[in-house]
Design an enzyme around this catalytic site. Structure first.
Site, short mmCIF file in Angstrom:
data_model
loop_
_atom_site.label_atom_id
_atom_site.label_comp_id
_atom_site.label_asym_id
_atom_site.label_seq_id
_atom_site.Cartn_x
_atom_site.Cartn_y
_atom_site.Cartn_z
N THR A 1 0.82 -1.21 0.00
CA THR A 1 0.00 0.00 0.00
C THR A 1 0.86 1.27 0.00
OG1 THR A 1 -1.68 -1.21 1.22
CG2 THR A 1 -1.83 1.18 1.29
N CYS B 1 15.80 8.54 -19.57
CA CYS B 1 14.37 8.84 -19.59
C CYS B 1 14.21 10.32 -19.86
CB CYS B 1 13.74 8.48 -18.24
SG CYS B 1 12.08 9.14 -18.01
N ILE C 1 -0.09 12.37 0.69
CA ILE C 1 -0.35 13.62 1.41
C ILE C 1 0.13 13.51 2.86
CG2 ILE C 1 -2.13 15.25 2.19
CD1 ILE C 1 -3.89 13.99 -0.10
N HIS D 1 -0.99 14.77 5.92
CA HIS D 1 -2.22 15.41 6.37
C HIS D 1 -1.94 16.43 7.47
CE1 HIS D 1 -4.89 13.15 3.87
NE2 HIS D 1 -4.34 12.01 4.25
C1 LIG Z 1 -5.61 5.17 -2.14
C2 LIG Z 1 -4.92 5.47 -0.85
C3 LIG Z 1 -4.56 6.77 -0.54
C4 LIG Z 1 -3.92 7.08 0.65
N1 LIG Z 1 -3.51 8.36 0.86
C5 LIG Z 1 -2.82 8.65 2.00
C6 LIG Z 1 -2.36 9.96 2.21
O1 LIG Z 1 -2.50 10.83 1.33
N2 LIG Z 1 -1.72 10.25 3.36
C7 LIG Z 1 -1.53 9.31 4.32
O2 LIG Z 1 -0.97 9.65 5.36
N3 LIG Z 1 -1.94 8.02 4.13
C8 LIG Z 1 -2.57 7.68 2.99
N4 LIG Z 1 -2.99 6.40 2.78
C9 LIG Z 1 -2.69 5.39 3.78
C10 LIG Z 1 -1.27 4.86 3.68
O3 LIG Z 1 -0.92 4.60 2.35
C11 LIG Z 1 -1.15 3.58 4.47
O4 LIG Z 1 -1.61 3.84 5.75
C12 LIG Z 1 0.27 3.07 4.59
O5 LIG Z 1 0.89 3.02 3.33
C13 LIG Z 1 0.28 1.72 5.24
O6 LIG Z 1 1.60 1.29 5.35
P1 LIG Z 1 1.96 -0.09 5.98
O7 LIG Z 1 3.45 -0.14 6.06
O8 LIG Z 1 1.23 -0.28 7.23
O9 LIG Z 1 1.41 -1.17 4.95
P2 LIG Z 1 2.02 -1.65 3.57
O10 LIG Z 1 2.65 -0.57 2.84
O11 LIG Z 1 0.99 -2.44 2.86
O12 LIG Z 1 3.19 -2.63 4.02
C14 LIG Z 1 2.96 -3.94 4.45
C15 LIG Z 1 4.06 -4.82 3.91
O13 LIG Z 1 3.96 -6.10 4.47
C16 LIG Z 1 4.37 -7.04 3.53
N5 LIG Z 1 3.81 -8.35 3.86
C17 LIG Z 1 2.50 -8.71 3.88
N6 LIG Z 1 2.37 -10.01 4.20
C18 LIG Z 1 3.62 -10.49 4.36
C19 LIG Z 1 4.15 -11.78 4.68
N7 LIG Z 1 3.35 -12.84 4.89
N8 LIG Z 1 5.48 -11.92 4.78
C20 LIG Z 1 6.30 -10.87 4.57
N9 LIG Z 1 5.86 -9.65 4.27
C21 LIG Z 1 4.53 -9.46 4.17
C22 LIG Z 1 3.83 -6.49 2.24
O14 LIG Z 1 4.54 -6.98 1.12
C23 LIG Z 1 3.99 -4.99 2.42
O15 LIG Z 1 5.18 -4.50 1.83
C24 LIG Z 1 -3.63 6.06 1.58
C25 LIG Z 1 -3.99 4.75 1.28
C26 LIG Z 1 -4.60 4.44 0.07
C27 LIG Z 1 -4.92 3.03 -0.26
#
Ligand SMILES: Cc1cc2nc3c(=O)[nH]c(=O)nc-3n(C[C@H](O)[C@H](O)[C@H](O)COP(=O)(O)OP(=O)(O)OC[C@H]3O[C@@H](n4cnc5c(N)ncnc54)[C@H](O)[C@@H]3O)c2cc1C
Ligand SMILES: Cc1cc2nc3c(=O)[nH]c(=O)nc-3n(C[C@H](O)[C@H](O)[C@H](O)COP(=O)(O)OP(=O)(O)OC[C@H]3O[C@@H](n4cnc5c(N)ncnc54)[C@H](O)[C@@H]3O)c2cc1C
Lengths: 475, 419
Positions: free
Chosen positions: A41, A402, A48, A50
């Site tokens: 994700t 590029c 952004i 926020h």
């Molecule tokens: C459309 C959209 C717009 C957004 N806009 C904003 C914004 O503008 N501002 C903001 O602050 N937030 C925003 N968010 C929220 C933000 O993107 C997420 O909260 C954040 O990226 C989450 O990060 P994470 O590290 O928790 O998850 P992730 O980035 O999903 O990381 C989880 C990782 O775990 C790994 N993983 C999963 N299962 C396993 C496994 N079994 N073994 C090993 N590895 C594994 C995955 O490969 C992944 O890399 C947005 C989200 C979306 C979807």
């Protein structure tokens, strides 16, 4: 391999935790199933930072958002990722919207949002001249900003690695066995990793990891958001991140400038079942553009250069769930990190550090800790005269690979050296292929440089890891 | 920064740039070509099929042969060539001198200063984002031109089971090329009710190999997680997707041949006015752009289907650059407009003193069409065309005598229509 701490998931949450912990005398493993970091994700969102007025302080996510926002200036000085406090606005088109704007304003003031102001029609149009002149007023928070999310994660991980964190990619956690005083973490393929403390930052799959470790049972509901990226030549490019008045489920369709000079419209917010469904649809395209054009009339589908979808890892109740597990020993949950996860990430790092302390994990600061990482050369940031100097020093920076985004061979070589060996990895690190031609001209050159620098054969070069090979055979 | 001085600087060393530079050098002025790649020839180098040069060399050559003939002439002439050098910016003119900022791993960063400039940067392909195909984003999707480059120059095959979106010429040629390379091309999908490539290619590249062409169909979804696995194809009825009739075609590769766009980022940044219809620069009867002394020709001006026309147009641009250097471009310019059924006309100005050559594209498909040229509603020429369609460029030339019929009108405006 034996570690003090294993962090599962190298998205922005896991990366921020890894970097925060790398300050201490700990042996740390950062684990991800993908071929590069930030491929979940954290690469597909609105980017952004926020401002801190959308939700109240009773939510953990809100408190971490406010704290995280304040940490970005220093982080940028240390890590050099693209970030700009361009400010955000909320725009009102109906009388009723104005009431919401006032509520948001009061919430922002309560939350300590610096510089937040209610705007008259004239003021909001002066702040953002691209707005539809039918606007009747709005809210302006100059402390909001924009970043390149994947570049942010790359730099966090690079900093963590510089300070001793070991990265395990292509490591899909399949099983965990509790031994005396540590966990054995077993991947689908390859050697297991052992760790005394485990942090679950697996995003959309955090529920599955929790199950594997026999910790709490909960369900992550993927909430899909589709976004469209527009060419940097688009006449609609705004000064500010523009929000409509939000609905209960989401912040609505936004108009977003990116730090790199392109712009985005989106995202949608639709709950789905399939955790791997990042497809886009034409109904949403039309919905997003109809909506966005009401806010900024010069937005046009003609300027689309690409689209993508990201999945918000949402939990019931809508808040983050960051806590010590009550069922699995020495296991910390970092789950439900939906929006504003990106903004909150630096604060999530600190928060998890404090939880570890509660678990009696010994945290002593490293003497040799270095918060800075080496800046990369980006030809697009330099004048012709500076470029002349750079190319005299190292000729490969003179070869522009590029053309849309002005990326040189030297930058691609540097990306590969820093471990980004897939085409997408190189793209996210350097912007090669991210511009209006979407790689039509530079893909074959990038493939060739990756082959030369890594020793991979043509059929081993992938878009984003195994199964995504680009070339099948030879004539 | 190193500096080089020339009378005329040509940006791009494809068919257009080479013809223009030769024309300038022939008249005794000093010309330079700045070309990004390590060989002259441009897009021709990857077009290894025959079909080039029937007008120019009176024989059918392959793209590389056609390019080779010209690059031999270039190297036999005094034209200076910088290869592996990319023009990054056309600076503001210093007096009458234009400055090009060039980047190269071989020569470093340098400037070329010249009294005139000829834009010959060619075009680029439209991509998935531009036409908004929904679905997943797996590996195995690329533009047909990139595939052509990978197969014909690097010798790599991107996949085995192919579907092609769009019936542009590159897509058609790649359908045949991939079939010859042992791949199975399952279908070509075209949104319009008529093909967008030229008829010769429909026959020789699809019909001869029994590759189905689905007109009035769209790719409504791309499926597959890591590698593309299939596409959903939906027929259009009266322009609206008939979703119930959607069917699925399995494939591991999707090639996009959905149009070409003149590559004018440099021009735009240099403040050169562009024509929204064709996305090339506005040019006057001398093929001069809105910036004094900067000319344009070839695919950067408008997308051509035949290289012979590129060569012809580019010689004209070169010859006009020479006249400019001699301060001999004097004729008064009058407006040219696109009449009914015409998408665009190049150039957008004409004069009464030279032979005028116009290139245009039709918006309609029609048999027995009539091309009419009028000046302020006086018909001055009418040409019969057996068949017109958007994919085939139409060329019309006017002799001085034909124009002389109406020299007396006030504010003359020339209009070309397809009836
Ligand atoms: C459309 C959209 C717009 C957004 N806009 C904003 C914004 O503008 N501002 C903001 O602050 N937030 C925003 N968010 C929220 C933000 O993107 C997420 O909260 C954040 O990226 C989450 O990060 P994470 O590290 O928790 O998850 P992730 O980035 O999903 O990381 C989880 C990782 O775990 C790994 N993983 C999963 N299962 C396993 C496994 N079994 N073994 C090993 N590895 C594994 C995955 O490969 C992944 O890399 C947005 C989200 C979306 C979807
Ligand atoms: C795939 C394809 C198939 C075709 N098939 C046929 C056919 O069968 N028969 C036929 O007669 N015609 C065919 N044509 C048409 C004809 O060959 C082309 O229209 C013609 O070759 C275009 O020439 P050009 O010089 O305008 O552009 P290009 O050949 O594209 O040349 C542009 C050059 O400029 C360089 N350049 C661009 N920007 C810069 C910069 N900033 N700095 C330095 N250099 C730069 C590029 O590297 C390139 O070499 C085909 C065209 C295409 C695209």
């Amino acid at each position: 391999m034996k570690y003090d701490v294993a962090i599962i998931g190298a998205g922005v949450s896991g990366a921020a935790v890894a970097r925060t912990l790398s300050r201490y005398n700990l042996k740390i493993a950062l684990i991800d199933k993908e071929a590069d970091v930030s491929f979940g994700t954290s690469k597909a969102n609105s980017g952004i930072i926020h401002a801190g007025f959308h939700t109240g302080r009773k939510y953990l996510k809100s408190r971490l958002e406010i704290q995280g926002n304040l940490m970005f200036d220093e982080l940028q000085r240390e890590l050099g990722f693209p970030f700009r406090r361009c400010g955000v606005i909320v725009v009102a088109f109906e009388e009723e919207d104005l009431r919401h704007v006032q509520d948001l304003y009061r919430q922002g003031v309560d939350n300590g949002v610096i510089g937040i102001e209610i705007c008259s029609r004239e003021r909001i149009l002066a702040v953002e001249p691209k707005l539809n002149p039918d606007v009747i007023g709005g809210l302006h928070a100059p402390n909001g900003g924009i970043i390149e999310p994947y570049r942010f994660v790359f730099s966090l991980v690079e900093s963590a690695r510089k300070n001793g964190v070991e990265l395990h990619l292509n490591f899909r956690v399949k099983e965990a066995v509790r031994k005396s005083g540590y966990y054995e973490i077993i991947p689908e393929r390859g050697q297991p990793v052992e760790a005394a403390y485990v942090i679950n930052a697996a995003g959309i799959f955090a529920d599955e990891i929790s199950r594997i470790f026999r910790a709490e049972s909960f369900k992550i509901i993927p909430r899909k958001g589709e976004e469209y990226l527009l060419d940097r030549m688009s006449p609609a490019f705004p000064n500010k991140v523009i929000f409509p008045v939000p609905s209960a489920r989401s912040k609505g369709t936004l108009v977003i400038p990116t730090v790199e000079g392109t712009m985005m419209v989106g995202p949608t917010a639709v709950e789905i079942d399939d955790k791997e469904d990042t497809s886009t649809s034409s109904e949403n395209l039309h919905m997003i553009f109809d909506f966005a054009r009401r806010i900024v009339p010069s937005i046009s589908q003609k300027d689309i250069i690409t689209s993508f979808a990201g999945l918000r890892p949402a939990l019931e109740g809508g808040d983050f769930y960051i806590d010590i597990s009550e069922k699995a020993e020495n296991f910390i949950q970092v789950a439900g990190i939906q929006s504003p996860g990106l903004t909150a990430a630096p604060a999530i790092g600190e928060y998890v550090k404090d939880l570890l302390k509660k678990l009696d994990c010994k945290l002593t600061e490293k003497k040799e800790y270095d918060p800075f990482i080496e800046k990369v050369i980006q030809m697009r940031d330099h004048t012709h005269f500076e470029s002349d100097e750079i190319v005299r020093g190292n000729a490969v920076y003179g070869n522009i690979v590029c053309r849309c985004e002005k990326v040189s061979e030297g930058e691609i070589i540097e990306a590969v050296k820093r471990g980004h060996t897939t085409l997408d990895g190189v793209k996210f690190f350097t912007r090669t292929g991210m511009g209006r031609c979407q790689g039509g001209f530079c893909t074959y050159k990038a493939i060739r440089i990756i082959m030369r620098e890594t020793g991979l054969t043509f059929d081993q070069v992938t878009k984003r890891g195994e199964g995504t090979e680009i070339l099948k055979s030879h004539l | 920064m190193k500096e080089y001085f020339f009378d005329c600087a040509v940006i791009g060393g494809g068919a257009a740039g080479m013809a223009a530079a030769l024309e300038v050098e022939k008249s005794g002025f000093r010309a330079v070509i700045v070309e990004r790649e390590n060989t002259l020839g441009g897009i021709l180098l990857q077009c290894i099929h025959n079909g080039f040069g029937l007008h120019e060399f009176k024989e059918e050559l392959s793209g590389p042969e056609y390019a080779g003939n010209f690059s031999e002439m270039i190297y036999a002439s005094g034209v200076k060539v910088f290869l592996e050098s990319t023009v990054m910016e056309i600076g503001e003119a210093q007096g009458k001198i234009h400055e090009l900022y060039c980047y190269s791993a071989v020569y470093g960063v340098f400037t070329v200063k010249a009294k005139s400039v000829i834009l010959a940067m060619g075009c680029r392909e439209r991509n998935r984002g531009n036409i908004g195909i929904p679905g997943t984003r797996p590996a195995g999707i690329m533009t047909a031109g990139l595939a052509q480059r990978l197969v014909n120059i690097d010798g790599y095959i991107p996949g085995k089971e192919i579907v092609i979106v769009g019936s542009g010429d590159i897509g058609l040629i790649m359908a045949r090329r991939m079939t010859w390379s042992g791949c199975k091309v399952h279908a070509v999908i075209e949104i319009q009710p008529y093909p967008s490539g030229i008829t010769r290619n429909i026959v020789q590249c699809l019909e001869d190999f029994s590759i189905p062409l689905y007109l009035s169909h769209i790719v409504s979804s791309i499926n597959g997680k890591d590698r593309i696995e299939s596409v959903d194809v939906t027929p259009l009825r009266d322009g609206i997707a008939d979703e119930e009739k959607t069917f699925r075609i399995g494939c591991d590769t999707l090639l996009l041949s959905v149009g070409l766009v003149p590559e004018n980022e440099l021009s735009r940044k240099a403040g050169i006015r562009l024509n929204p219809q064709g996305s090339g620069p506005f040019v006057d009867s001398y093929l001069m752009t809105s910036r004094d002394g900067i000319f344009a020709c070839g695919n950067v001006l408008h997308v051509h289907d035949l290289v012979d026309f590129v060569t012809k147009e580019s010689r004209t641009a070169g010859a006009n650059a020479v006249k400019y250097l001699k301060s001999a471009l004097s004729a008064r310019q009058y407006k040219v407009v696109s009449g009914s059924n015409v998408r665009y006309v190049v150039p957008q100005k004409f004069n009464f003193e030279d032979v005028s050559q116009f290139y245009l594209r039709s918006m309609i498909v029609k048999n027995d069409a009539q091309i009419e040229v009028k000046i302020n509603n006086h018909l001055i020429k009418s040409v019969k065309q057996n068949h017109v369609q958007p994919s085939e460029m139409i060329s019309v030339s006017l002799k001085k005598e034909e124009l002389a019929k109406v020299t007396s009108v006030n504010d003359p405006e020339l209009e070309i229509s397809i009836i």
